[in-house]
Design an enzyme around this catalytic site. Structure first.
Site, short mmCIF file in Angstrom:
data_model
loop_
_atom_site.label_atom_id
_atom_site.label_comp_id
_atom_site.label_asym_id
_atom_site.label_seq_id
_atom_site.Cartn_x
_atom_site.Cartn_y
_atom_site.Cartn_z
N TYR A 221 0.82 -1.21 0.00
CA TYR A 221 0.00 0.00 0.00
C TYR A 221 0.85 1.25 0.00
O TYR A 221 1.90 1.31 0.64
CB TYR A 221 -0.87 0.06 1.26
CG TYR A 221 -2.02 -0.89 1.26
CD1 TYR A 221 -3.02 -0.78 0.30
CD2 TYR A 221 -2.13 -1.88 2.21
CE1 TYR A 221 -4.10 -1.65 0.30
CE2 TYR A 221 -3.20 -2.76 2.23
CZ TYR A 221 -4.18 -2.64 1.28
OH TYR A 221 -5.23 -3.49 1.28
N ARG B 271 -6.05 7.20 -8.63
CA ARG B 271 -5.18 6.14 -8.13
C ARG B 271 -5.76 4.82 -8.60
O ARG B 271 -6.91 4.75 -9.03
CB ARG B 271 -5.10 6.15 -6.61
CG ARG B 271 -6.38 5.72 -5.92
CD ARG B 271 -6.26 5.74 -4.40
NE ARG B 271 -5.45 4.63 -3.90
CZ ARG B 271 -5.95 3.49 -3.42
NH1 ARG B 271 -7.26 3.29 -3.38
NH2 ARG B 271 -5.17 2.54 -2.96
N LYS C 267 -8.00 -9.53 0.79
CA LYS C 267 -8.54 -9.49 -0.56
C LYS C 267 -9.27 -10.78 -0.93
O LYS C 267 -9.80 -10.89 -2.04
CB LYS C 267 -7.42 -9.19 -1.56
CG LYS C 267 -6.88 -7.75 -1.45
CD LYS C 267 -5.71 -7.51 -2.39
CE LYS C 267 -5.08 -6.12 -2.21
NZ LYS C 267 -5.90 -5.02 -2.75
#
Lengths: 193, 358
Positions: free
Chosen positions: B38, B228, B322
């Site tokens: 990240y 982004r 995820k």
């Protein structure tokens, strides 16, 4: 379980009276009161004692309370009373809640609808860690959950109880635990006693 | 770019969604390096980028008609996927104006907007040729549209849309059209502030990513949108991977084998942009979802190799968050033979202009 890596999970602090000029309403879930707790609250609220109202909900008959006292039987009754406050709330008013999370959030969401902002509400956890759980699949809530996995009162699915919390719903998120492999349900454990 | 739509393709049931060669080459591949972590990877949303998918404010591609139809199906089953809190009406009109103006400017063959004035009360005419819509309405008067303005225009756009109200030095998720989300619930999250709705993301909070991102976004300026990329993976080209429908798509995660991974496992990339809105001062947050099977993706050799390396080195917390854990081994086994270990150029572009025939 009162601390979590998940930042939507609320944190609670010991109640302390804020010395603002407005009205101060303290609502206590009576059956979570430990011995000596009322005395501690009395000390904490001494600075605003003349502007304080205390609502005791489902309290034992012997419980003493502070300021002007009102006794209520259930959290629903307290929520209705809060909703019906004729004067409404002013910017200097404060609401203090003490009890289990489902108790406090039942009242905080009503107070929010009545116009009280989050910064005017203070909460201190007391009693059981039980949770209200909102099912992401059927959107019904299940009350008094003390286990990591709970059966949804709405759709019957086995839900994993997460730490993600919605203040609007006053509930934790529950997600079907065996969606990927039906029947693969981990051991149910009491984690919110 | 000329647009040839594929109106019959599906994102559920028989899953006939596929990418043309041109669509593969314009895919917004998210990994500039062999490892992923990240970061506050925000940059100006300008009319250029590593592939064509970045080059217009609101991208429309060959899947436009099919995606609008899939959204309509989801809304029919669950109208709660579109929610707008009552104080957001001005932001709804801001959104409609921004989308209509940009779609008409960038895709004049498909869309047109005729305005008899810019202010509330003006008569506007909107034409959407791919969906066969012609609508006259009064800008600022919701009664002149078939539904509220935010729902009206986002039913005609690709990708999800959220609107964040700005107050108390925070952003509040106070409106959304969310039918192609990576497993988050609008019903649960609506009304939350920026920190709360990102609550479950692992590792990033500790790294201070959200504090920095929020600070940056509070300063976002009109006419200077930013973007982004975010990513996850999905089994089958399914847009509706919501928690609401998880019981329907969850079992697919257990169906992946080394043999079928190439067609079943999809990289799901969100091109997220952020726009200051002019009248409401809210922020529009479009989340444009691109899906590609790893078989299609690997036709760009650089991307196939890099995906293998990124997935091999992914922190386990991220894989778990995820939802990849169950099918990651089969996916890696499918990708491994394609990765010769050669050094790859930094950056996300495909570094080729044509695909080798299959």
């Amino acid at each position: 379980m009162m601390q979590s890596q998940i930042v939507s999970r609320p944190r609670y602090r010991e109640l302390a009276a804020e010395d603002t000029a407005g009205a101060h309403l303290l609502i206590v879930e009576g059956d979570t009161l430990a011995p000596g707790q009322m005395a501690a609250l009395a000390a904490a609220f001494a600075p605003v004692a003349d502007r304080l109202q205390t609502w005791l909900v489902s309290a034992p008959a012997t419980a003493l309370a502070l300021g002007k006292v009102r006794k209520l039987q259930t959290v629903d009754e307290a929520a209705a009373a809060l909703d019906a406050l004729q004067e409404g709330f002013g910017i200097a008013d404060r609401l203090y809640l003490q009890g289990t999370e489902p108790f406090m959030w039942s009242l905080a969401t009503v107070a929010g609808r009545a116009g009280l902002s989050a910064s005017q509400i203070r909460m201190q956890h007391a009693g059981s860690l039980k949770r209200r759980v909102w099912c992401t699949h059927c959107h019904q809530t299940t009350e008094n959950v003390t286990t990591n996995i709970a059966t949804c009162a709405g759709c019957g699915r086995e839900l994993l109880v997460r730490d993600h919390f919605s203040r609007r719903l006053g509930a934790f998120m529950g997600v079907m635990v065996d969606a990927e492999v039906p029947g693969e349900v981990p051991q149910r454990e009491e984690v919110f006693p | 770019m000329s647009l040839v739509f594929k109106p019959e393709e599906t994102f559920r049931g028989d899953y006939t969604y596929r990418n043309s060669d041109a669509a593969i080459l314009r895919f917004p591949f998210p990994f500039p390096e062999d490892r992923y972590m990240y970061s506050v990877n925000i940059e100006p949303h300008v009319r250029s980028g590593p592939t064509d998918a970045f080059c217009r404010p609101f991208d429309i591609d060959e899947h436009y008609i099919a995606e609008c139809r899939d959204r309509a199906l989801t809304l029919e089953q669950d109208p709660g996927r579109c929610q707008v809190l009552p104080h957001m009406m001005t932001a709804q009109w801001d959104t409609l104006e921004l989308l209509m103006e940009n779609m008409a400017a960038d895709y004049p063959e498909q869309f047109s907007l005729t305005k008899e004035g810019d202010v509330f009360g003006s008569r506007w005419t909107w034409i959407n040729r791919p969906l066969g819509i012609e609508q006259q309405f009064i800008f600022g008067d919701p009664d002149t549209l078939p539904c509220e303005p935010f729902e009206y225009i986002t039913r005609q756009a690709q990708g999800d849309f959220a609107i964040c109200d700005q107050r108390e030095d925070n952003l509040y998720l106070d409106a959304g059209m969310i039918t192609s989300q990576a497993d988050w619930s609008l019903e649960f999250n609506v009304g939350m502030n920026f920190m709360e709705w990102h609550g479950p993301v692992p590792l990033a909070h500790q790294a201070g990513v959200f504090e920095r991102a929020l600070k940056y976004l509070l300063m976002l300026r009109l006419g200077q949108p930013v973007r982004r990329l975010n990513w996850t993976m999905s089994i089958n080209p399914r847009l509706d991977t919501s928690p609401e429908s998880y019981p329907a798509w969850g079992p697919d995660r257990a169906s992946v084998t080394v043999e079928n991974a190439g067609g079943k496992v999809h990289l799901r990339v969100e091109l997220q942009t952020l726009w200051r809105l002019p009248r409401s001062n809210a922020i529009l947050f479009p989340i444009r979802c691109f899906l590609i099977s790893i078989e299609e993706l690997a036709r760009v050799p650089k991307w196939g190799k890099r995906l293998h390396r990124v997935l091999s080195s992914l922190p386990p917390e991220l894989a778990e968050y995820k939802g990849l854990t169950r099918y990651l081994p089969a996916t890696l086994a499918w990708l491994a033979p394609l990765d010769d270990g050669a050094e790859l150029a930094t950056g996300t572009g495909p570094d080729i202009t044509e695909l080798a025939p299959v």
